[in-house]
Design a protein around this motif. Structure first.
Motif, PDB file in Angstrom:
ATOM      1  N   UNK A 191       4.440  41.384  -9.057  1.00 40.40           N
ATOM      2  CA  UNK A 191       4.854  39.999  -8.827  1.00 40.40           C
ATOM      3  C   UNK A 191       3.664  39.107  -8.491  1.00 40.40           C
ATOM      4  N   UNK A 192       2.819  39.565  -7.578  1.00 36.34           N
ATOM      5  CA  UNK A 192       1.662  38.764  -7.184  1.00 36.34           C
ATOM      6  C   UNK A 192       0.704  38.548  -8.354  1.00 36.34           C
ATOM      7  N   UNK A 193       0.507  39.594  -9.146  1.00 31.65           N
ATOM      8  CA  UNK A 193      -0.384  39.465 -10.298  1.00 31.65           C
ATOM      9  C   UNK A 193       0.173  38.464 -11.310  1.00 31.65           C
ATOM     10  N   UNK A 194       1.496  38.411 -11.445  1.00 30.61           N
ATOM     11  CA  UNK A 194       2.113  37.434 -12.347  1.00 30.61           C
ATOM     12  C   UNK A 194       1.862  36.016 -11.857  1.00 30.61           C
ATOM     13  N   UNK A 195       2.012  35.788 -10.545  1.00 32.47           N
ATOM     14  CA  UNK A 195       1.717  34.469  -9.974  1.00 32.47           C
ATOM     15  C   UNK A 195       0.252  34.108 -10.183  1.00 32.47           C
ATOM     16  N   UNK A 196      -0.598  35.056  -9.890  1.00 24.18           N
ATOM     17  CA  UNK A 196      -2.041  34.833  -9.960  1.00 24.18           C
ATOM     18  C   UNK A 196      -2.494  34.520 -11.381  1.00 24.18           C
ATOM     19  N   UNK A 197      -1.830  35.136 -12.358  1.00 21.39           N
ATOM     20  CA  UNK A 197      -2.263  35.012 -13.743  1.00 21.39           C
ATOM     21  C   UNK A 197      -1.644  33.859 -14.507  1.00 21.39           C
ATOM     22  N   UNK A 198      -0.687  33.175 -13.920  1.00 16.91           N
ATOM     23  CA  UNK A 198       0.000  32.108 -14.652  1.00 16.91           C
ATOM     24  C   UNK A 198      -0.921  30.907 -14.812  1.00 16.91           C
ATOM     25  N   UNK A 199      -1.150  30.504 -16.062  1.00 15.98           N
ATOM     26  CA  UNK A 199      -2.108  29.439 -16.346  1.00 15.98           C
ATOM     27  C   UNK A 199      -1.467  28.214 -16.987  1.00 15.98           C
ATOM     28  N   UNK A 200      -0.151  28.223 -17.158  1.00 19.19           N
ATOM     29  CA  UNK A 200       0.480  27.137 -17.905  1.00 19.19           C
ATOM     30  C   UNK A 200       1.156  26.077 -17.075  1.00 19.19           C
ATOM     31  N   UNK A 201       0.967  26.099 -15.763  1.00 18.01           N
ATOM     32  CA  UNK A 201       1.746  25.231 -14.892  1.00 18.01           C
ATOM     33  C   UNK A 201       1.490  23.748 -15.075  1.00 18.01           C
ATOM     34  N   UNK A 202       0.228  23.343 -15.201  1.00 16.19           N
ATOM     35  CA  UNK A 202      -0.068  21.917 -15.311  1.00 16.19           C
ATOM     36  C   UNK A 202       0.485  21.343 -16.610  1.00 16.19           C
ATOM     37  N   UNK A 203       0.309  22.067 -17.705  1.00 19.13           N
ATOM     38  CA  UNK A 203       0.835  21.597 -18.992  1.00 19.13           C
ATOM     39  C   UNK A 203       2.351  21.565 -18.977  1.00 19.13           C
ATOM     40  N   UNK A 204       2.964  22.564 -18.366  1.00 17.80           N
ATOM     41  CA  UNK A 204       4.423  22.604 -18.290  1.00 17.80           C
ATOM     42  C   UNK A 204       4.955  21.433 -17.476  1.00 17.80           C
ATOM     43  N   UNK A 205       4.291  21.120 -16.358  1.00 20.10           N
ATOM     44  CA  UNK A 205       4.728  20.016 -15.507  1.00 20.10           C
ATOM     45  C   UNK A 205       4.580  18.678 -16.228  1.00 20.10           C
ATOM     46  N   UNK A 206       3.477  18.495 -16.927  1.00 25.36           N
ATOM     47  CA  UNK A 206       3.233  17.233 -17.625  1.00 25.36           C
ATOM     48  C   UNK A 206       4.234  17.014 -18.755  1.00 25.36           C
ATOM     49  N   UNK A 207       4.753  18.104 -19.319  1.00 25.61           N
ATOM     50  CA  UNK A 207       5.681  17.993 -20.446  1.00 25.61           C
ATOM     51  C   UNK A 207       7.117  17.715 -20.002  1.00 25.61           C
ATOM     52  N   UNK A 208       7.404  17.859 -18.716  1.00 23.80           N
ATOM     53  CA  UNK A 208       8.776  17.685 -18.238  1.00 23.80           C
ATOM     54  C   UNK A 208       9.230  16.239 -18.382  1.00 23.80           C
ATOM     55  N   UNK A 209      10.487  16.086 -18.791  1.00 24.67           N
ATOM     56  CA  UNK A 209      11.073  14.752 -18.841  1.00 24.67           C
ATOM     57  C   UNK A 209      12.315  14.649 -17.956  1.00 24.67           C
ATOM     58  N   UNK A 210      12.662  15.731 -17.260  1.00 20.53           N
ATOM     59  CA  UNK A 210      13.844  15.745 -16.405  1.00 20.53           C
ATOM     60  C   UNK A 210      13.451  15.416 -14.964  1.00 20.53           C
ATOM     61  N   UNK A 211      14.413  15.045 -14.118  1.00 15.89           N
ATOM     62  CA  UNK A 211      14.108  14.829 -12.695  1.00 15.89           C
ATOM     63  C   UNK A 211      13.653  16.126 -12.036  1.00 15.89           C
TER      64      UNK A 211
END
Length: 274
Positions: A191-211
């Motif tokens: 689980x920790x390694x999955x959190x540590x390795x996730x690199x798509x958060x900023x792009x995913x957040x910028x693409x959101x159009x929902x509240x």
């Protein structure tokens, strides 16, 4: 609710109500070394107030079979498969800690599915220290103790906690220990390694159009509110709810979290656009 995802048994708690996909759906995604029960004080309320609730156990956690998934992206794909199996076409996706990254990635992969997003105890990047990663790999019990101490604020300790005879810290520690007993294959490290390795958060957040609702603990030292600036700055339609709690806010500030989720859900467009 029991179903089969990718050929393996999967479980999602429905808050004590039979799941009805015709109702507005709320999906509650747990964090590392946890299961659906961390949402106990929110899921039942929401299920008994007009919502179809799914609080799944991710693979390798709780009652869902299989090895723990090694990436946030794989967990998001699993959530999408679960929602398809349950007949959910649109939902509020809520996630805590690791689950917040899973909710974020799920919304990015299927934007038409996300009526809204609630990110609790979140940050990005969600880096884990080398010391904690190594301890999770070599001595999971010690890692559980470390995280349990860091995840709780002073209000979680007696006598200041408002629930006499109930230990929030003790309950969280026992849950993590139970996850280890059910799945001894370095679950915490995965689980920790999955959190540590996730690199798509900023792009995913910028693409959101929902509240998007950010629920942040004022006393959270695992994911301090100041560390969320990248995410909160990237989303177009974000609101911040600060609660008087540490990282384990669903237990420490259960009423505030429940009320915040319910108020946010009440404003969402659960019906698909024509």
């Amino acid at each position: 609710m029991q179903c089969e995802i990718h050929g393996l048994p999967a479980y999602a708690y429905t808050g004590g109500k039979a799941f009805d996909p015709a109702r507005p759906a709320i999906v509650l995604i747990h964090g590392a070394q946890n299961d659906h029960s961390v949402w106990a004080l929110q899921s039942r309320y929401l299920a008994h107030h007009g919502y179809a609730v799914l609080a799944p156990d991710l693979p390798g956690h709780g009652r869902s079979a299989g090895p723990a998934l090694a990436s946030v992206e794989a967990m998001a794909d699993w959530i999408l498969a679960l929602l398809a199996a349950a007949g959910v076409r649109r939902a509020l996706l809520a996630g805590h800690s690791m689950g917040s990254l899973v909710a974020l990635e799920t919304a990015a992969r299927a934007p038409q599915l996300a009526a809204g997003l609630a990110l609790l105890g979140t940050t990005y990047p969600m880096k884990v220290s080398d010391t904690l990663l190594e301890t999770a790999r070599s001595d999971e019990g010690a890692a559980i103790d470390m995280v349990n101490i860091w995840s709780h604020s002073s209000i979680a300790h007696k006598p200041s906690f408002p629930g006499p005879g109930f230990s929030v810290m003790g309950g969280a520690r026992r849950l993590m220990q139970r996850m280890s007993a059910r799945n001894p294959h370095q679950l915490f490290h995965t689980d920790f390694a999955a959190c540590n390795g996730y690199a798509g958060g900023e792009a995913a957040a910028a693409a959101l159009d929902c509240p998007v609702l950010f629920v942040l603990g004022k006393k959270d030292v695992m994911t301090p509110p100041r560390s969320t600036a990248l995410l909160t700055g990237a989303v177009k339609h974000g609101t911040i709810l600060s609660v008087d709690a540490g990282h384990q806010m669903m237990a420490e500030a259960s009423d505030a979290v429940r009320e915040g989720l319910a108020a946010f859900a009440a404003k969402l467009p659960f019906q698909e656009s024509p």
